[in-house]
Design a protein around this motif. Structure first.
Motif, PDB file in Angstrom:
ATOM      1  N   ASN A  97       0.828  -1.204   0.000  1.00 44.97           N
ATOM      2  CA  ASN A  97       0.000   0.000   0.000  1.00 44.97           C
ATOM      3  C   ASN A  97       0.861   1.252   0.000  1.00 44.97           C
ATOM      4  OD1 ASN A  97      -2.390  -1.374  -0.043  1.00 44.97           O
ATOM      5  ND2 ASN A  97      -2.642  -1.355   2.167  1.00 44.97           N
ATOM      6  N   ARG A  98       1.934   1.226   0.766  1.00 48.52           N
ATOM      7  CA  ARG A  98       2.817   2.391   0.832  1.00 48.52           C
ATOM      8  C   ARG A  98       3.463   2.638  -0.535  1.00 48.52           C
ATOM      9  NH1 ARG A  98       6.926   1.400   4.960  1.00 48.52           N
ATOM     10  NH2 ARG A  98       5.120   1.148   6.302  1.00 48.52           N
ATOM     11  N   THR A  99       3.923   1.568  -1.198  1.00 46.81           N
ATOM     12  CA  THR A  99       4.538   1.743  -2.514  1.00 46.81           C
ATOM     13  C   THR A  99       3.510   2.221  -3.539  1.00 46.81           C
ATOM     14  OG1 THR A  99       4.225  -0.601  -3.011  1.00 46.81           O
ATOM     15  CG2 THR A  99       6.378   0.071  -2.146  1.00 46.81           C
ATOM     16  N   LEU A 100       2.280   1.702  -3.456  1.00 47.54           N
ATOM     17  CA  LEU A 100       1.229   2.174  -4.369  1.00 47.54           C
ATOM     18  C   LEU A 100       0.903   3.639  -4.120  1.00 47.54           C
ATOM     19  CD1 LEU A 100      -1.243  -0.844  -4.428  1.00 47.54           C
ATOM     20  CD2 LEU A 100       0.192  -0.017  -6.298  1.00 47.54           C
ATOM     21  N   ASP A 101       0.856   4.034  -2.850  1.00 47.81           N
ATOM     22  CA  ASP A 101       0.592   5.436  -2.526  1.00 47.81           C
ATOM     23  C   ASP A 101       1.710   6.330  -3.050  1.00 47.81           C
ATOM     24  OD1 ASP A 101      -1.775   4.810  -1.294  1.00 47.81           O
ATOM     25  OD2 ASP A 101      -0.947   4.829   0.743  1.00 47.81           O
ATOM     26  N   ASN A 102       2.965   5.893  -2.894  1.00 41.83           N
ATOM     27  CA  ASN A 102       4.100   6.677  -3.397  1.00 41.83           C
ATOM     28  C   ASN A 102       4.051   6.788  -4.924  1.00 41.83           C
ATOM     29  OD1 ASN A 102       5.070   7.102  -0.844  1.00 41.83           O
ATOM     30  ND2 ASN A 102       6.520   5.409  -0.913  1.00 41.83           N
ATOM     31  N   LYS A 103       3.727   5.685  -5.593  1.00 38.46           N
ATOM     32  CA  LYS A 103       3.628   5.706  -7.055  1.00 38.46           C
ATOM     33  C   LYS A 103       2.513   6.656  -7.499  1.00 38.46           C
ATOM     34  CE  LYS A 103       3.033   2.652 -11.029  1.00 38.46           C
ATOM     35  NZ  LYS A 103       2.211   3.549 -11.750  1.00 38.46           N
TER      36      LYS A 103
END
Length: 147
Positions: A97-103
């Motif tokens: 989720n964190r990587t998706l939010d950053n992307k």
């Protein structure tokens, strides 16, 4: 809305209704009731059931509920919040989720930069700039004709 005649029955309309308790249904000890009444226009039988979980009612017989976009939005937000809570318990899901939010944030920043550059280009290409470009082309054509 009455299924028989299509008459809209507004929330808060007063009716002479019979009340019965629904056997075997309750929510946290709150009893569920069913109300039977007739359509004011065509006199067909209608029934509504209370929904204590959502502090609302459910059309049970002879009527349909209108689509209410604010309820759909609230339901989607609640589902999204519950999904996030379940995913926060799992470390891998949290990382995903964190990587998706950053992307998503990086994509938004890229789109914002593109919009800023496009706006800057439009500002430079105002009417004065267009007239100056036309004059410059005319001068170049005159110089070529003179040569």
């Amino acid at each position: 809305r009455c299924s028989t005649c299509g008459n809209y029955i507004y929330k808060g309309t007063k009716f002479n209704a019979t009340k019965e308790s629904v056997k075997g249904e309750d929510y946290l000890g709150i009893q569920v009731f069913r109300f039977h009444f007739r359509c004011p226009q065509c006199a067909s039988n209608l029934a509504m059931k209370t929904d204590p979980k959502n502090s609302d009612y459910v059309c049970d017989l002879g009527a349909t509920r209108n689509f209410e976009p604010w309820k759909e939005e609230e339901r989607q937000q609640e589902e999204h919040r519950e999904k996030r809570e379940r995913e926060d318990e799992d470390a891998m899901k949290r990382l995903e989720n964190r990587t998706l939010d950053n992307k998503r944030e990086m994509d938004l920043l890229t789109a914002l930069d593109d919009m800023r550059s496009l706006n800057a280009r439009h500002e430079r290409a105002g009417p004065e700039a267009a007239l100056a470009a036309v004059r410059q082309q005319q001068q170049q054509q005159q110089q070529q004709q003179q040569q």
